[in-house]
Scaffold this active site. Structure first.
Site, mmCIF file in Angstrom:
data_model
loop_
_atom_site.group_PDB
_atom_site.id
_atom_site.type_symbol
_atom_site.label_atom_id
_atom_site.label_comp_id
_atom_site.label_asym_id
_atom_site.label_seq_id
_atom_site.Cartn_x
_atom_site.Cartn_y
_atom_site.Cartn_z
ATOM 1 N N HIS A 189 18.421 32.710 72.864
ATOM 2 C CA HIS A 189 17.414 33.874 72.924
ATOM 3 C C HIS A 189 18.225 34.546 71.051
ATOM 4 C CE1 HIS A 189 15.075 32.896 76.105
ATOM 5 N NE2 HIS A 189 16.599 33.335 76.466
ATOM 6 N N ARG A 296 1.398 23.012 68.958
ATOM 7 C CA ARG A 296 1.794 22.136 69.354
ATOM 8 C C ARG A 296 1.735 22.975 71.191
ATOM 9 N NH1 ARG A 296 5.991 22.230 65.321
ATOM 10 N NH2 ARG A 296 7.257 20.160 64.933
ATOM 11 N N ARG A 332 -2.659 19.917 69.207
ATOM 12 C CA ARG A 332 -1.964 18.178 69.551
ATOM 13 C C ARG A 332 -1.568 18.198 71.130
ATOM 14 N NH1 ARG A 332 3.774 16.948 67.753
ATOM 15 N NH2 ARG A 332 4.273 17.984 69.436
ATOM 16 N N GLU A 431 2.872 8.930 63.286
ATOM 17 C CA GLU A 431 4.120 9.884 62.807
ATOM 18 C C GLU A 431 5.169 7.714 63.274
ATOM 19 O OE1 GLU A 431 4.885 11.897 65.700
ATOM 20 O OE2 GLU A 431 3.416 11.803 66.827
ATOM 21 N N ASN A 454 8.339 13.846 60.813
ATOM 22 C CA ASN A 454 9.638 14.178 61.611
ATOM 23 C C ASN A 454 10.398 12.730 62.635
ATOM 24 O OD1 ASN A 454 9.082 16.866 60.374
ATOM 25 N ND2 ASN A 454 8.341 17.841 62.911
ATOM 26 N N ASP A 455 8.862 12.025 63.187
ATOM 27 C CA ASP A 455 9.390 11.417 63.587
ATOM 28 C C ASP A 455 9.271 10.118 62.691
ATOM 29 O OD1 ASP A 455 10.328 11.586 67.120
ATOM 30 O OD2 ASP A 455 7.773 12.467 67.240
ATOM 31 N N ARG A 465 16.960 11.764 65.114
ATOM 32 C CA ARG A 465 16.674 13.184 64.932
ATOM 33 C C ARG A 465 17.517 13.930 65.432
ATOM 34 N NH1 ARG A 465 10.400 14.407 65.860
ATOM 35 N NH2 ARG A 465 10.526 17.235 66.134
ATOM 36 N N CYS A 502 2.226 17.297 59.070
ATOM 37 C CA CYS A 502 2.674 18.939 59.586
ATOM 38 C C CYS A 502 4.050 18.470 60.036
ATOM 39 C CB CYS A 502 1.360 18.652 61.234
ATOM 40 S SG CYS A 502 1.558 17.169 62.000
HETATM 41 C C1 PEP Z 1 6.315 15.054 63.567
HETATM 42 O O1 PEP Z 1 6.234 14.078 64.643
HETATM 43 O O2 PEP Z 1 6.612 15.565 62.291
HETATM 44 C C2 PEP Z 1 5.848 16.245 64.313
HETATM 45 C C3 PEP Z 1 5.491 17.525 63.224
HETATM 46 O O3 PEP Z 1 6.008 16.389 65.797
HETATM 47 P P1 PEP Z 1 6.911 16.861 66.250
HETATM 48 O O4 PEP Z 1 8.255 17.641 65.266
HETATM 49 O O5 PEP Z 1 6.078 17.618 67.368
HETATM 50 O O6 PEP Z 1 7.675 15.947 66.856
HETATM 51 MG MG MG Z 2 6.503 13.821 66.487
#
Ligand code: PEP
Ligand code: MG
Length: 570
Positions: A189, A296, A332, A431, A454-455, A465, A502
């Site tokens: 928090h 999200r 999403r 992704e 990110n993925d 990750r 994104c």
């Molecule tokens: C990503 O994978 O880049 C993404 C935006 O989704 P998340 O981080 O929620 O997996």
């Molecule tokens: Mg993702």
């Protein structure tokens, strides 16, 4: 010392140390039935008072609480009134003849251990909530008066073991320049509140941070996680310069809010925000965001005992749509599984959860969950410019199956005579490397792409990750990752569908020119990153960005690429 930086910015101030009251067992045994009955009544009265105290905080109009903060208080009230905790305490008073204080301490300690040992970082961070709820009841058992909201003199940095949710909310934050805690995590928090209020914070600093005494001079860097107690003059001066530079830069950037994000040679770029709720969206718009590139939806499914109903989901998507000022909003569909588990949806333990039962795979396997969400989004689509996006798509069959279920959701609404936008745009996240490589095939099936770096990065480089041990290998500037991104943007253009991004790379200033050069026109990022990215876009030309792109594509490693991007980013 170094902890985890959870809210960026540099703070310099005097330490204000909050030490927790010792919570020790008395070891006293109750002897008579009257004592036992009195003990139970005293405990029940303490629960009522503790609960009333939180309700009073909620009602205090001087505290302007956000939806997230109110949610934290709701959780506190729930925990204080938790029937299982109550039963366990009463049983220990009745059967083990413990004093109410000892019984409560024991029950809370057991529960805290259970939560702390959970692998899920979010769940284990919830142990702080349980401790906080217990401490609040305990104060009434020990007849300690309710806390006075601390008012601080001068600029202080709060040093504490961990800061409880209600403590952060009732503090006079005006003079709080930073938080440094011994315990905590990225999802604690302290981290959430500090980030929301823009106060630099470092958590998980370890025991050493508690060596600070009131009045010590503290320097804290919420981005790197470094903390100095009584630094020498030259270090202090360095940090002061860094802090002032950051502050004046932030002030300047705020002025860009209404400046259109167009390059010096007239190319228009769309800057959007990644959100989990309304607060993030409004902050993103405040910073100049012109739409939501990623909503999200998982948060709506977390912290509860069962799946949200279609109506509950509809209300949430509708409120986002109504407050989106008619900007586009990409919703999403749920990306649960992997690192995001739901307590009420049991997924068997997996050896590789990120490669396992998650996101669209669950939705196609459990169509009733998926259709409920799709119907809720469709119903909300008449209140704003909502679009639907499927995560974790690996092949064309998944897109077709998901679209078929979308048709079914539309059909059900039609039969029910409920209106929706029949032409709602449907896109996918790119992704997974197979999707990036076959972008030309997938583009024929959807209205838009959004690159989830990110993925994409973790799957391309085979680097989990979430694993801190190998985080140095998580390299978004690896030429392999960049080529995949480039291919998706190129195929999107060839097939006439818009491509956005994104993933976190979209908010990384060093990547802006490169992505622009690749032809990216929609960047979606956390609310705080928008002004910095806009500054780069309006200060550069697309022609320069294209040159940057072609130079980078001739380089063979990320170290050289990064050094070059640092040099050309202005
Ligand atoms: C990503 O994978 O880049 C993404 C935006 O989704 P998340 O981080 O929620 O997996
Ligand atoms: Mg993702």
């Amino acid at each position: 010392m170094k902890g985890i930086g959870v809210s960026p910015g540099i703070s310099i101030g005097r330490a204000f140390v909050i030490s927790k009251a010792a919570t020790t067992f008395s070891g006293v045994q109750l002897t008579t039935n009257e004592d036992i009955a009195a003990g139970i009544s005293k405990f029940e009265a303490a629960v009522v008072s503790a609960s009333a105290e939180i309700e009073a905080i909620k009602m205090d109009l001087n505290l302007t609480l956000s939806a997230d903060e109110l949610n934290i208080l709701e959780i506190q009230v729930e925990l204080i009134n938790d029937p299982q905790i109550k039963d366990d305490v009463v049983e220990k008073i009745e059967t083990d003849k413990k004093t109410p204080g000892d019984a409560l301490l024991e029950v809370i300690a057991n529960l805290v251990t259970v939560f702390e040992e959970m692998d899920d970082e979010y769940m284990s961070a919830r142990s702080a909530d349980i401790r906080d709820a217990g401490a609040r009841i305990l104060k009434y058992l020990q007849n300690i008066p309710p806390p006075v909201i601390p008012t601080f003199n001068g600029d202080v940095i709060i040093i504490a073991d961990d800061i409880s949710p209600s403590e952060t909310m009732t503090m006079d934050l005006q003079h709080v320049r930073g938080f440094a805690t011994r315990a905590g995590s990225k999802t604690s928090h302290t981290a959430i509140i500090a980030k929301a209020k823009g106060i630099p914070a470092v958590v998980a600093c370890g025991d050493d941070v508690m060596m600070a005494v009131e009045g010590d001079l503290i320097v804290l860097d919420g981005a790197t996680g470094f903390i100095h107690i009584n630094p020498d003059e030259s270090a202090l001066n360095d940090y002061k310069l860094k802090r002032d530079a950051l502050a004046s830069e932030t002030e300047k950037l705020k002025g860009l809010k209404d400046v259109p994000s167009i390059t010096t040679d007239g190319v228009s770029v769309h800057l959007e925000v990644n959100i989990s709720g309304i607060d993030d969206m409004l902050l993103g718009f405040e910073n100049g965001g012109e739409g939501v590139g990623l909503l999200r939806t998982e948060l709506l499914f977390m912290n509860r005992d069962s799946f949200p109903t279609e109506d509950e989901q509809f209300e949430f998507y509708k409120s986002i749509a109504l407050q989106s000022k008619n900007n586009p909003v990409i919703v999403r569909t749920i990306d649960i599984g992997g690192d995001k588990q739901l307590s009420y949806f049991n997924i068997d333990a997996e050896l590789n959860p990120f490669l396992g039962y998650r996101a669209i795979r669950i939705c196609l396997d459990r169509p009733e969950i998926f259709i409920t969400q799709l119907k809720a989004i469709l119903r909300a689509s008449v209140f704003g410019k909502l679009k639907i996006m499927f995560p974790m798509i690996a092949n064309v069959q998944e897109i077709r199956a998901a679209k078929k279920l979308l048709e079914q959701a539309k059909y059900e609404l039609t039969i029910q005579n409920i209106s929706f936008n029949a032409n709602i745009k449907v896109g996918i996240m790119i992704e997974i490397p197979s999707a990036a490589v076959t972008a030309d095939i997938l583009a024929k099936e959807v209205d838009f792409f959004s690159i989830g770096t990110n993925d994409l990065c973790q799957y391309t480089l085979a680097v989990d990750r979430m694993n801190e041990k190998i985080s140095h290998l998580y390299d978004t500037y690896n030429p392999g990752v960049l080529r995949l991104i480039g291919n998706v943007i190129e195929q999107g253009a060839k097939n006439n569908i818009p491509v956005g991004m994104c993933g976190e790379v979209a908010g990384d200033p060093l990547a802006t020119l490169l992505l622009l050069g690749m032809g990216l026109k929609e960047f979606s990022m956390g609310p705080a990153a928008i002004p910095v990215i806009k500054k780069i876009i309006i200060s550069n030309s697309e022609t320069k960005a294209k040159q940057v792109f072609s130079t980078v594509m001739q380089m063979d490693n990320s170290t050289d690429i990064l050094a070059y991007l640092r040099q050309v980013t202005t």
